[in-house]
Scaffold this active site. Sequence first.
Site, PDB file in Angstrom:
ATOM      1  N   SER A 140       0.858  -1.399   0.147  1.00 30.12           N
ATOM      2  CA  SER A 140      -0.024  -0.004  -0.073  1.00 30.12           C
ATOM      3  C   SER A 140       0.730   1.268   0.010  1.00 30.12           C
ATOM      4  CB  SER A 140      -1.073  -0.088   1.404  1.00 30.12           C
ATOM      5  OG  SER A 140      -1.785   1.085   1.097  1.00 30.12           O
ATOM      6  N   HIS A 156      -2.186   8.163   3.753  1.00 29.87           N
ATOM      7  CA  HIS A 156      -2.570   6.777   3.889  1.00 29.87           C
ATOM      8  C   HIS A 156      -3.929   6.738   4.491  1.00 29.87           C
ATOM      9  CE1 HIS A 156      -2.149   2.291   4.808  1.00 29.87           C
ATOM     10  NE2 HIS A 156      -1.634   2.612   3.568  1.00 29.87           N
ATOM     11  N   ARG A 163       1.680   9.020   6.086  1.00 27.83           N
ATOM     12  CA  ARG A 163       0.969   8.362   7.008  1.00 27.83           C
ATOM     13  C   ARG A 163      -0.649   9.158   6.889  1.00 27.83           C
ATOM     14  NH1 ARG A 163      -0.189   3.616  10.049  1.00 27.83           N
ATOM     15  NH2 ARG A 163      -1.663   4.090  11.795  1.00 27.83           N
TER      16      ARG A 163
END
Length: 220
Positions: free
Chosen positions: A26, A54, A51
């Site tokens: 991912s 994501h 982060r």
Amino acid sequence: MPGAPVPAPSGRGAPARTPHPIEVESYRILRERLGTRLDGLGPLSRAVTERTVHSVADVAFGETLLLDEDALVAGRAALLDGAPLIVDTRMAAAGITARETIVPLADPRAAERARETGSTRSDAAFRLAAAEHPEGAVWAIGNAPTALFALLDEVAAGRVRPALVVGLPVGFVGAAESKAALHRSGVPCLTNRGERGGTPVTVAAIHALLFHRDPGAPSA
């Protein structure tokens, strides 16, 4: 279990975790889509960008972030040294899996103070917390602009000095304004422009600081 964090003893030091292969893939896709937008970012600024993007699967969110590498370094150092981590919601507390947190909203005095002053519970809760943690705490706000405004009032009055404020509240009323005020305040902070934000990106930012190892590894 891959991906599950192992908390550091007593909340000090960096927690350990092994990313699951799905997570590794991912992040490969994420970095491919972000492309040159990561160029020139410091290690922690890059980790936070990756982060948070994501966490919402929205590359455009990264374009709204206002990043200060020095502030992130100071905030991470405080976290790893065991500084109090104060959050605005129980949801954030549940999401931060590798550190104990303080949720001022759970303080029964907050509701009483809110009734007395006519403020929101979040405002009252953060003013109470500021009195109890005047120096060196990390504050994370992803839901309540009134909590962020209250914290900034306490800072302006000289009653609290945060190590870092992660201010990413979401919403159409006060969110953008509170984040703009945070950015102008001179307080070490991580914030963004506009109405987008929320608990998921706030938790993601804290995890990016806690779990960061090096720029080549997944920052989740």
